[in-house]
Design a protein around this motif. Structure first.
Motif, PDB file in Angstrom:
ATOM      1  N   PRO A  79      -3.930  -4.122  -0.614  1.00 37.20           N
ATOM      2  CA  PRO A  79      -3.338  -5.191  -1.246  1.00 37.20           C
ATOM      3  C   PRO A  79      -3.923  -6.318  -1.808  1.00 37.20           C
ATOM      4  O   PRO A  79      -5.299  -6.462  -1.442  1.00 37.20           O
ATOM      5  CB  PRO A  79      -2.498  -5.683  -0.083  1.00 37.20           C
ATOM      6  CG  PRO A  79      -3.256  -5.392   1.013  1.00 37.20           C
ATOM      7  CD  PRO A  79      -4.009  -4.048   0.615  1.00 37.20           C
ATOM      8  N   VAL A  80      -3.567  -7.247  -2.713  1.00 37.84           N
ATOM      9  CA  VAL A  80      -4.315  -8.311  -3.121  1.00 37.84           C
ATOM     10  C   VAL A  80      -4.839  -9.357  -2.021  1.00 37.84           C
ATOM     11  O   VAL A  80      -5.760  -9.935  -1.904  1.00 37.84           O
ATOM     12  CB  VAL A  80      -3.574  -9.030  -3.979  1.00 37.84           C
ATOM     13  CG1 VAL A  80      -4.440 -10.588  -4.584  1.00 37.84           C
ATOM     14  CG2 VAL A  80      -3.148  -8.382  -5.499  1.00 37.84           C
ATOM     15  N   HIS A  81      -4.033  -9.266  -1.102  1.00 42.98           N
ATOM     16  CA  HIS A  81      -4.416  -9.945   0.221  1.00 42.98           C
ATOM     17  C   HIS A  81      -3.745  -9.251   1.455  1.00 42.98           C
ATOM     18  O   HIS A  81      -2.548  -9.300   1.587  1.00 42.98           O
ATOM     19  CB  HIS A  81      -3.727 -11.361   0.255  1.00 42.98           C
ATOM     20  CG  HIS A  81      -4.049 -12.409  -0.808  1.00 42.98           C
ATOM     21  ND1 HIS A  81      -5.282 -12.957  -1.181  1.00 42.98           N
ATOM     22  CD2 HIS A  81      -3.197 -12.903  -1.828  1.00 42.98           C
ATOM     23  CE1 HIS A  81      -5.173 -13.509  -2.011  1.00 42.98           C
ATOM     24  NE2 HIS A  81      -4.227 -13.733  -2.601  1.00 42.98           N
ATOM     25  N   PHE A  82      -4.718  -8.772   2.180  1.00 48.72           N
ATOM     26  CA  PHE A  82      -4.246  -8.092   3.412  1.00 48.72           C
ATOM     27  C   PHE A  82      -4.025  -9.409   4.370  1.00 48.72           C
ATOM     28  O   PHE A  82      -2.815  -9.006   5.148  1.00 48.72           O
ATOM     29  CB  PHE A  82      -5.718  -7.553   4.340  1.00 48.72           C
ATOM     30  CG  PHE A  82      -6.045  -6.252   3.680  1.00 48.72           C
ATOM     31  CD1 PHE A  82      -5.223  -5.271   3.944  1.00 48.72           C
ATOM     32  CD2 PHE A  82      -7.036  -6.124   2.935  1.00 48.72           C
ATOM     33  CE1 PHE A  82      -5.846  -3.879   3.525  1.00 48.72           C
ATOM     34  CE2 PHE A  82      -7.651  -4.821   2.634  1.00 48.72           C
ATOM     35  CZ  PHE A  82      -6.972  -3.689   2.853  1.00 48.72           C
ATOM     36  N   VAL A  83      -4.635 -10.352   4.308  1.00 49.32           N
ATOM     37  CA  VAL A  83      -4.036 -11.599   4.995  1.00 49.32           C
ATOM     38  C   VAL A  83      -3.787 -12.793   4.082  1.00 49.32           C
ATOM     39  O   VAL A  83      -4.935 -13.014   3.391  1.00 49.32           O
ATOM     40  CB  VAL A  83      -5.054 -11.845   6.231  1.00 49.32           C
ATOM     41  CG1 VAL A  83      -4.508 -13.031   7.018  1.00 49.32           C
ATOM     42  CG2 VAL A  83      -5.373 -10.681   7.196  1.00 49.32           C
ATOM     43  N   TYR A 113      -7.319  -3.041  -6.265  1.00 49.24           N
ATOM     44  CA  TYR A 113      -6.185  -3.796  -6.144  1.00 49.24           C
ATOM     45  C   TYR A 113      -5.219  -2.706  -6.302  1.00 49.24           C
ATOM     46  O   TYR A 113      -5.135  -2.111  -7.379  1.00 49.24           O
ATOM     47  CB  TYR A 113      -6.256  -5.010  -6.755  1.00 49.24           C
ATOM     48  CG  TYR A 113      -6.964  -6.028  -6.333  1.00 49.24           C
ATOM     49  CD1 TYR A 113      -7.214  -6.381  -4.874  1.00 49.24           C
ATOM     50  CD2 TYR A 113      -7.591  -6.933  -7.220  1.00 49.24           C
ATOM     51  CE1 TYR A 113      -7.910  -7.633  -4.466  1.00 49.24           C
ATOM     52  CE2 TYR A 113      -8.530  -7.753  -6.902  1.00 49.24           C
ATOM     53  CZ  TYR A 113      -8.576  -8.051  -5.370  1.00 49.24           C
ATOM     54  OH  TYR A 113      -9.454  -9.050  -5.091  1.00 49.24           O
ATOM     55  N   GLU A 114      -4.115  -2.651  -5.343  1.00 50.64           N
ATOM     56  CA  GLU A 114      -2.999  -1.547  -5.576  1.00 50.64           C
ATOM     57  C   GLU A 114      -2.315  -1.783  -6.936  1.00 50.64           C
ATOM     58  O   GLU A 114      -1.792  -0.882  -7.645  1.00 50.64           O
ATOM     59  CB  GLU A 114      -2.384  -1.486  -4.459  1.00 50.64           C
ATOM     60  CG  GLU A 114      -2.964  -0.885  -3.450  1.00 50.64           C
ATOM     61  CD  GLU A 114      -2.034  -1.148  -2.012  1.00 50.64           C
ATOM     62  OE1 GLU A 114      -1.254  -2.009  -1.716  1.00 50.64           O
ATOM     63  OE2 GLU A 114      -2.922  -0.567  -1.019  1.00 50.64           O
ATOM     64  N   PRO A 115      -2.029  -3.129  -7.424  1.00 42.39           N
ATOM     65  CA  PRO A 115      -1.104  -3.428  -8.411  1.00 42.39           C
ATOM     66  C   PRO A 115      -2.110  -3.159  -9.704  1.00 42.39           C
ATOM     67  O   PRO A 115      -1.387  -2.612 -10.815  1.00 42.39           O
ATOM     68  CB  PRO A 115      -0.849  -4.875  -8.439  1.00 42.39           C
ATOM     69  CG  PRO A 115      -1.867  -5.250  -7.582  1.00 42.39           C
ATOM     70  CD  PRO A 115      -1.979  -4.490  -6.447  1.00 42.39           C
ATOM     71  N   GLY A 143       4.627  -4.001   3.406  1.00 45.76           N
ATOM     72  CA  GLY A 143       3.997  -5.177   4.016  1.00 45.76           C
ATOM     73  C   GLY A 143       3.513  -6.255   3.059  1.00 45.76           C
ATOM     74  O   GLY A 143       3.528  -7.279   3.450  1.00 45.76           O
ATOM     75  N   THR A 144       3.518  -5.860   1.775  1.00 43.50           N
ATOM     76  CA  THR A 144       2.878  -6.806   1.081  1.00 43.50           C
ATOM     77  C   THR A 144       3.619  -6.717  -0.327  1.00 43.50           C
ATOM     78  O   THR A 144       4.199  -5.677  -0.727  1.00 43.50           O
ATOM     79  CB  THR A 144       1.434  -7.077   0.769  1.00 43.50           C
ATOM     80  OG1 THR A 144       1.123  -5.754   0.161  1.00 43.50           O
ATOM     81  CG2 THR A 144       0.723  -7.034   2.033  1.00 43.50           C
ATOM     82  N   SER A 145       3.880  -8.077  -1.132  1.00 39.44           N
ATOM     83  CA  SER A 145       4.361  -8.084  -2.653  1.00 39.44           C
ATOM     84  C   SER A 145       3.030  -8.355  -3.220  1.00 39.44           C
ATOM     85  O   SER A 145       2.379  -9.489  -3.046  1.00 39.44           O
ATOM     86  CB  SER A 145       5.328  -9.080  -2.612  1.00 39.44           C
ATOM     87  OG  SER A 145       6.531  -8.610  -1.962  1.00 39.44           O
ATOM     88  N   ASP A 146       2.669  -7.738  -4.164  1.00 40.43           N
ATOM     89  CA  ASP A 146       1.426  -7.849  -5.106  1.00 40.43           C
ATOM     90  C   ASP A 146       1.748  -8.006  -6.499  1.00 40.43           C
ATOM     91  O   ASP A 146       2.482  -6.976  -6.932  1.00 40.43           O
ATOM     92  CB  ASP A 146       0.166  -6.725  -4.721  1.00 40.43           C
ATOM     93  CG  ASP A 146      -0.268  -7.007  -3.345  1.00 40.43           C
ATOM     94  OD1 ASP A 146      -0.399  -8.061  -3.041  1.00 40.43           O
ATOM     95  OD2 ASP A 146      -0.494  -5.939  -2.578  1.00 40.43           O
ATOM     96  N   PHE A 147       0.989  -8.783  -7.227  1.00 33.18           N
ATOM     97  CA  PHE A 147       1.458  -8.887  -8.620  1.00 33.18           C
ATOM     98  C   PHE A 147      -0.127  -9.130  -9.675  1.00 33.18           C
ATOM     99  O   PHE A 147      -0.951  -9.661  -8.781  1.00 33.18           O
ATOM    100  CB  PHE A 147       2.104 -10.130  -8.737  1.00 33.18           C
ATOM    101  CG  PHE A 147       3.546 -10.243  -8.226  1.00 33.18           C
ATOM    102  CD1 PHE A 147       4.605  -9.594  -8.581  1.00 33.18           C
ATOM    103  CD2 PHE A 147       3.452 -10.846  -6.629  1.00 33.18           C
ATOM    104  CE1 PHE A 147       5.668  -9.549  -7.888  1.00 33.18           C
ATOM    105  CE2 PHE A 147       4.464 -10.793  -6.004  1.00 33.18           C
ATOM    106  CZ  PHE A 147       5.684 -10.122  -6.618  1.00 33.18           C
ATOM    107  N   SER A 148      -0.016  -8.430 -10.687  1.00 35.05           N
ATOM    108  CA  SER A 148      -1.031  -8.607 -11.308  1.00 35.05           C
ATOM    109  C   SER A 148      -0.550  -8.619 -12.988  1.00 35.05           C
ATOM    110  O   SER A 148       0.619  -8.026 -13.073  1.00 35.05           O
ATOM    111  CB  SER A 148      -2.081  -7.490 -11.308  1.00 35.05           C
ATOM    112  OG  SER A 148      -2.647  -7.395 -10.285  1.00 35.05           O
TER     113      SER A 148
END
Length: 416
Positions: free
Chosen positions: A123-127, A157-159, A184-189
């Motif tokens: 993810p862009v941020h694990f934490v 990064y997944e996105p 667990g996360t919402s990631d954007f690119s």
């Protein structure tokens, strides 16, 4: 060379092939390209099962422990903790190692090859808002990958991986907002994509913005459960002292990775004490029975299925046959939307800030590409679409776009 995403809810593995025909994903469980990120330890047989087989074993009533959402432990001190089943200690780091090792084993079995190179999705941020903990999470995942036999490890990064998957199908240049909504996360690119750019090895200049927030499908499940199901078990009811029944029991029961906290002897004694003071004893008795039967994960799966159904329907039926007495309730999308509005607002704010920081206007975005198992949540799609009203909406393979994109990325990082 493998591209692998270890997800909060589901995991995939992809292998690049130059002819680009057929799926890049490898089957991991029968003919399924996803493996639910679930481990079940069968205490009777002293063995582990994974994925759908783990869920089946748990629902069949075998004595043991079901573990899911282990990805959420990365970057936290809990990664070095453990859980106990029948007197046997199960370290969380070891459980993660076993699951990722199982992914590698199944990929090698499906392909007939041995893999030493891997691009791991992250993810862009694990934490959120903690660079040190975020780096620790990646380092931990890299250590685990080395321990299961990978010698060359890269991250993507997944996105961005999802962007590479989408890019393989377009015919002209587009500026694309990738919305990857996982468990667990919402990631954007925001990425500039085109058939010509896809031929380049270095794509750093094409990535105009990245952002992420630690909100995902398990959070949506949690608040749907708290608003629609937990009141049936006494959430919000009063004690004789007029104070509310402690909400921590219900929050733990509504959250995948904390359900097991309710099964300790200490908590059971606390619940017995509360039961003597609670006013609505019939509702609290349901909670006690559910915990005694260790049906917390079953309940979480029913709620998750209800959430998925609300992506396509205004009303969904939830059959809670294991409650005593059993009950069928109607879930309403409108109520679900209200329960998660605060989460969606946080996601909106993250996307808006990302676009602003990159000096991008809403009209600059040509396409929003949705991927990730939780991107079907209606309110989330609507609100993200409202931020970029002129962009067209494209839905990728909700569970496979990232794995396919990571497979494509292996050719860039390690050569075809």
């Amino acid at each position: 060379m493998l591209g692998s995403t270890f997800g909060t809810s589901n995991s995939t593995v992809g292998r690049y092939h130059q002819d680009k025909t057929g799926s890049l994903l490898l089957p991991l469980e029968g003919d399924k390209y996803t493996l639910p990120s679930v481990i079940f330890f069968n205490a009777d047989d002293n063995e582990f099962t994974y994925g759908r087989a783990a869920l089946d074993a748990y629902l069949a009533g075998y004595e043991g422990r079901l573990m899911r959402s282990l990805k959420s432990l990365l970057g936290s001190g809990a990664i070095d903790g453990q859980t106990e089943v029948g007197g046997r200690a199960l370290p969380f780091r070891g459980l993660l190692t076993q699951f990722i090792g199982e992914l590698k084993r199944r990929a090698e079995q499906a392909s007939g090859e041995v893999f030493s190179n891997v691009v791991l999705g992250r993810p862009v941020h694990f934490v959120d808002d903690n660079p040190q903990a975020d780096q620790l999470a990646q380092d931990t995942l890299a250590d685990i990958a080395r321990n299961v036999g990978f010698s060359h490890i890269e991250f993507q990064y997944e996105p961005i991986a999802a962007a590479f998957d989408y890019e393989s199908r377009i015919t002209k240049e587009e500026l694309v907002l990738i919305a990857d909504i996982g468990g667990g996360t919402s990631d954007f690119s925001v990425v500039r994509l085109s058939p010509e750019r896809a031929k380049q090895v270095e794509r750093r200049d094409d990535i105009l913005a990245n952002g992420g927030i630690h909100i995902g499908g398990t959070d949506f499940d949690k608040y749907l459960s708290l608003s629609s199901v937990m009141p049936l078990l006494g959430y919000g009811t009063r004690l004789n002292s007029s104070s509310e029944v402690p909400s921590s029991y219900y929050f733990n029961l509504a959250t995948w990775h904390t359900i097991n906290k309710l099964y300790t002897r200490k908590v059971w004694q606390q619940l017995q004490d509360v039961s003597r003071e609670v006013k609505e004893k019939d509702k609290f008795a349901r909670l006690l029975d559910l915990i005694e039967q260790r049906c917390g994960h079953w309940l979480a799966m029913q709620v998750e299925a209800g959430k998925i159904a609300l992506s396509a329907n205004e009303i969904a039926q939830l059959d809670l046959q294991r409650l005593q007495p059993s009950e069928i309730i109607a879930l309403h999308r409108e109520n679900f939307d209200l329960s998660i509005t605060h989460l969606i607002t946080s996601v909106e704010n993250k996307v808006s800030a990302m676009l602003k920081d990159a000096d991008l206007k809403p009209a600059d975005i040509d396409t929003v590409f949705f991927t990730g198992g939780s991107s079907g949540v209606h309110l989330l799609r609507h609100q993200i679409g409202r931020l970029v009203p002129d962009a067209r909406h494209i839905e990728g393979n909700l569970f496979g776009s990232i794995g396919s994109g990571l497979a494509i990325d292996t050719a860039r990082k390690f050569g075809p």
